[in-house]
Motif scaffolding. Structure first.
Motif, PDB file in Angstrom:
ATOM      1  N   TYR A   1      -2.558  16.557   4.613  1.00 11.30           N
ATOM      2  CA  TYR A   1      -1.684  16.512   5.780  1.00 11.30           C
ATOM      3  C   TYR A   1      -1.277  17.873   6.314  1.00 11.30           C
ATOM      4  CZ  TYR A   1      -1.734  11.670   4.442  1.00 11.30           C
ATOM      5  OH  TYR A   1      -2.156  10.405   4.109  1.00 11.30           O
TER       6      TYR A   1
ATOM      7  N   TYR B   1      -9.195  -0.157   9.841  1.00 13.67           N
ATOM      8  CA  TYR B   1      -7.992   0.168   9.070  1.00 13.67           C
ATOM      9  C   TYR B   1      -6.869  -0.817   9.428  1.00 13.67           C
ATOM     10  CZ  TYR B   1      -4.692   2.929   6.371  1.00 13.67           C
ATOM     11  OH  TYR B   1      -3.764   3.327   5.432  1.00 13.67           O
TER      12      TYR B   1
ATOM     13  N   GLY C   1       3.951   1.486   5.020  1.00 18.84           N
ATOM     14  CA  GLY C   1       2.579   1.978   5.133  1.00 18.84           C
ATOM     15  C   GLY C   1       1.765   1.932   3.857  1.00 18.84           C
ATOM     16  N   SER C   2       2.333   1.346   2.788  1.00 20.78           N
ATOM     17  CA  SER C   2       1.657   1.348   1.489  1.00 20.78           C
ATOM     18  C   SER C   2       1.429   2.762   0.971  1.00 20.78           C
ATOM     19  CB  SER C   2       0.329   0.582   1.522  1.00 20.78           C
ATOM     20  OG  SER C   2      -0.039   0.229   0.197  1.00 20.78           O
TER      21      SER C   2
ATOM     22  N   ASN D   1      -0.511   5.605  -3.295  1.00 19.54           N
ATOM     23  CA  ASN D   1      -1.011   6.867  -3.847  1.00 19.54           C
ATOM     24  C   ASN D   1      -0.539   7.105  -5.284  1.00 19.54           C
ATOM     25  OD1 ASN D   1      -1.118   8.955  -0.832  1.00 19.54           O
ATOM     26  ND2 ASN D   1      -2.702   7.754  -1.823  1.00 19.54           N
TER      27      ASN D   1
ATOM     28  N   TYR E   1     -11.746   2.312   4.372  1.00 23.31           N
ATOM     29  CA  TYR E   1     -11.740   3.695   3.883  1.00 23.31           C
ATOM     30  C   TYR E   1     -13.081   4.401   4.104  1.00 23.31           C
ATOM     31  CZ  TYR E   1      -7.199   2.576   2.080  1.00 23.31           C
ATOM     32  OH  TYR E   1      -5.876   2.216   2.009  1.00 23.31           O
TER      33      TYR E   1
ATOM     34  N   PHE F   1     -11.198  13.044   7.901  1.00 24.90           N
ATOM     35  CA  PHE F   1      -9.883  13.204   7.267  1.00 24.90           C
ATOM     36  C   PHE F   1     -10.045  13.761   5.848  1.00 24.90           C
ATOM     37  CE2 PHE F   1      -6.654  10.873   4.625  1.00 24.90           C
ATOM     38  CZ  PHE F   1      -5.488  11.422   5.151  1.00 24.90           C
TER      39      PHE F   1
ATOM     40  N   GLU G   1      -8.219  11.155  -3.591  1.00 22.08           N
ATOM     41  CA  GLU G   1      -7.161  10.148  -3.382  1.00 22.08           C
ATOM     42  C   GLU G   1      -7.415   8.877  -4.177  1.00 22.08           C
ATOM     43  OE1 GLU G   1      -6.562   8.548   0.708  1.00 22.08           O
ATOM     44  OE2 GLU G   1      -4.422   8.742   0.292  1.00 22.08           O
TER      45      GLU G   1
ATOM     46  N   SER H   1      -5.836   4.931  -3.812  1.00 21.55           N
ATOM     47  CA  SER H   1      -4.981   4.074  -3.001  1.00 21.55           C
ATOM     48  C   SER H   1      -4.927   2.704  -3.689  1.00 21.55           C
ATOM     49  CB  SER H   1      -5.549   3.977  -1.584  1.00 21.55           C
ATOM     50  OG  SER H   1      -4.674   3.278  -0.741  1.00 21.55           O
TER      51      SER H   1
HETATM   52  C1  AVJ Z   1      -1.074   6.983   3.669  1.00 21.23           C
HETATM   53  C2  AVJ Z   1      -1.670   6.615   1.407  1.00 21.23           C
HETATM   54  C3  AVJ Z   1      -1.101   4.764   2.809  1.00 21.23           C
HETATM   55  O1  AVJ Z   1      -4.019   4.930   1.238  1.00 21.23           O
HETATM   56  O2  AVJ Z   1      -4.310   3.808   3.065  1.00 21.23           O
HETATM   57  C4  AVJ Z   1      -5.908   6.226   4.744  1.00 21.23           C
HETATM   58  C5  AVJ Z   1      -4.001   7.160   3.265  1.00 21.23           C
HETATM   59  N1  AVJ Z   1      -6.458   7.531   3.129  1.00 21.23           N
HETATM   60  N2  AVJ Z   1      -7.246   6.361   4.742  1.00 21.23           N
HETATM   61  C6  AVJ Z   1      -3.905   4.797   2.450  1.00 21.23           C
HETATM   62  C7  AVJ Z   1      -5.422   6.961   3.698  1.00 21.23           C
HETATM   63  C8  AVJ Z   1      -7.578   7.168   3.781  1.00 21.23           C
HETATM   64  C9  AVJ Z   1      -3.195   5.897   3.253  1.00 21.23           C
HETATM   65  N3  AVJ Z   1      -1.784   6.082   2.780  1.00 21.23           N
END
Ligand code: AVJ
Length: 312
Positions: free
Chosen positions: A21, A38, A151-152, A156, A199, A209, A273, A275
């Motif tokens: 970010y 998404y 936003g879930s 993370n 994703y 991203f 990441e 999720s």
């Molecule tokens: C911000 C952590 C909720 O995990 O869906 C979106 C980040 N990474 N697409 C997620 C994210 C790739 C998002 N969060």
């Protein structure tokens, strides 16, 4: 920089998702939330719309709204009509962004006391002395506290880390007036096809991203990552109920930055990441383990996303 060095030099290289970010990354994330694939952002918004009456019924009135990871503050602002807060405390890791957003919000809601708390709450969440002093000064220190974590973003955190954060949130709520609690959005376990498309979208926005993280590292670390030498990888891991995102090296290459370097072999990955996806039952158990006393739950017609209210 210790954290970045340690992650990049570890045998399985990894970098915290907070490095997504920078300014560019925040814009790319906004673009992700508008993608067909998404679903979380629009599905959560639809739940807040269709269950607004019930949600506003369980939320205490005249509360202090604490927005975790406020970003541009837009999500919380959209819920002001439902939540009706008497004060707004926005918490985010990125202070510049936050002060700007709060200024804009002040123009639209001049009567609402507001406060910016810049902190990395992923390490530990508590209200700073200055923010509690501000609440006291406004006569708001014994109001119920409503923590909003949409936003879930909780995804993370691995389950044991999520438990730690939820315990800290509960403590912050329990330290003030009765009836306070947590309003949280949580993404659910669902079909692999739906999850993996979210994703790894067709336009490649999530890939951009993910790769943007290397640009960010080049800047903050003085590294020499070549973006064309890396590709985005995302997949759902069934037994851990999580999406994993990685950057995979397309060739054998050495990356250098002041004081260190690392060789990456073809196919070697940097983990960027996790999720986590939840079953509502399991998330409710987690809330109870964190000390919350009662919970409410709302979902969408496809049962893709959950919103929980948990009383502290
Ligand atoms: C911000 C952590 C909720 O995990 O869906 C979106 C980040 N990474 N697409 C997620 C994210 C790739 C998002 N969060």
């Amino acid at each position: 920089m210790g954290e970045l060095n340690a992650g990049l030099l570890s045998s399985k290289a990894h970098i915290s998702p907070k490095y997504f970010y920078d300014a560019q990354g925040s814009r790319l994330f906004d673009a992700i939330t508008a993608l067909d694939e998404y679903y979380p952002t629009r599905t959560e918004a639809a739940i807040f719309d269709s269950d607004a009456t019930e949600i506003s019924r369980v939320i205490p009135t005249r509360a202090v709204l604490i927005d975790l990871g406020a970003g541009n503050c837009a999500k919380a602002e959209r819920l002001f009509p439902i939540l009706n807060p008497d004060a707004y405390l926005a918490v985010d890791i990125s202070s510049e962004f936050l002060f700007e957003a709060l200024q804009g919000l002040g123009q639209r809601h001049p009567e609402l006391p507001r406060y910016a708390l810049a902190m990395d709450f992923s390490a530990r969440f508590e209200l700073s002395d200055s923010s509690t002093a501000w609440l006291a000064e406004k006569g708001l220190d014994d109001r119920p506290r409503v923590v909003f974590y949409p936003g879930s973003s909780i995804g993370n955190f691995a389950p044991h880390e999520a438990l730690g954060l939820l315990q800290q949130v509960r403590a912050v709520c329990a330290a003030a007036g009765p009836g306070g609690g947590l309003l949280i959005g949580v993404d659910r376990v669902k079909s692999r096809t739906v999850l993996e498309a979210a994703y790894d979208d067709a336009l490649g926005v999530t890939a951009a991203f993910n790769l943007n993280l290397l640009r960010h590292l080049n800047r903050v670390l003085g590294a020499d990552f070549v973006l064309a030498h890396w590709k985005h990888v995302a997949f759902y891991c069934d037994h851990k109920s999580r999406i994993e995102m990685h950057l995979e090296s397309l060739c054998e290459q050495t990356v250098r930055w002041p004081g260190a370097e690392r060789l990456f072999r073809t196919g070697e990955r940097i983990h960027t990441e996790h999720s986590y996806k939840w079953r509502p039952q399991d998330f409710q158990t987690l809330l109870t383990q964190a000390g919350f006393t009662s919970t409410e739950h709302w979902t969408d017609a496809e049962q893709w996303f959950s919103v929980f209210w948990a009383t502290a």
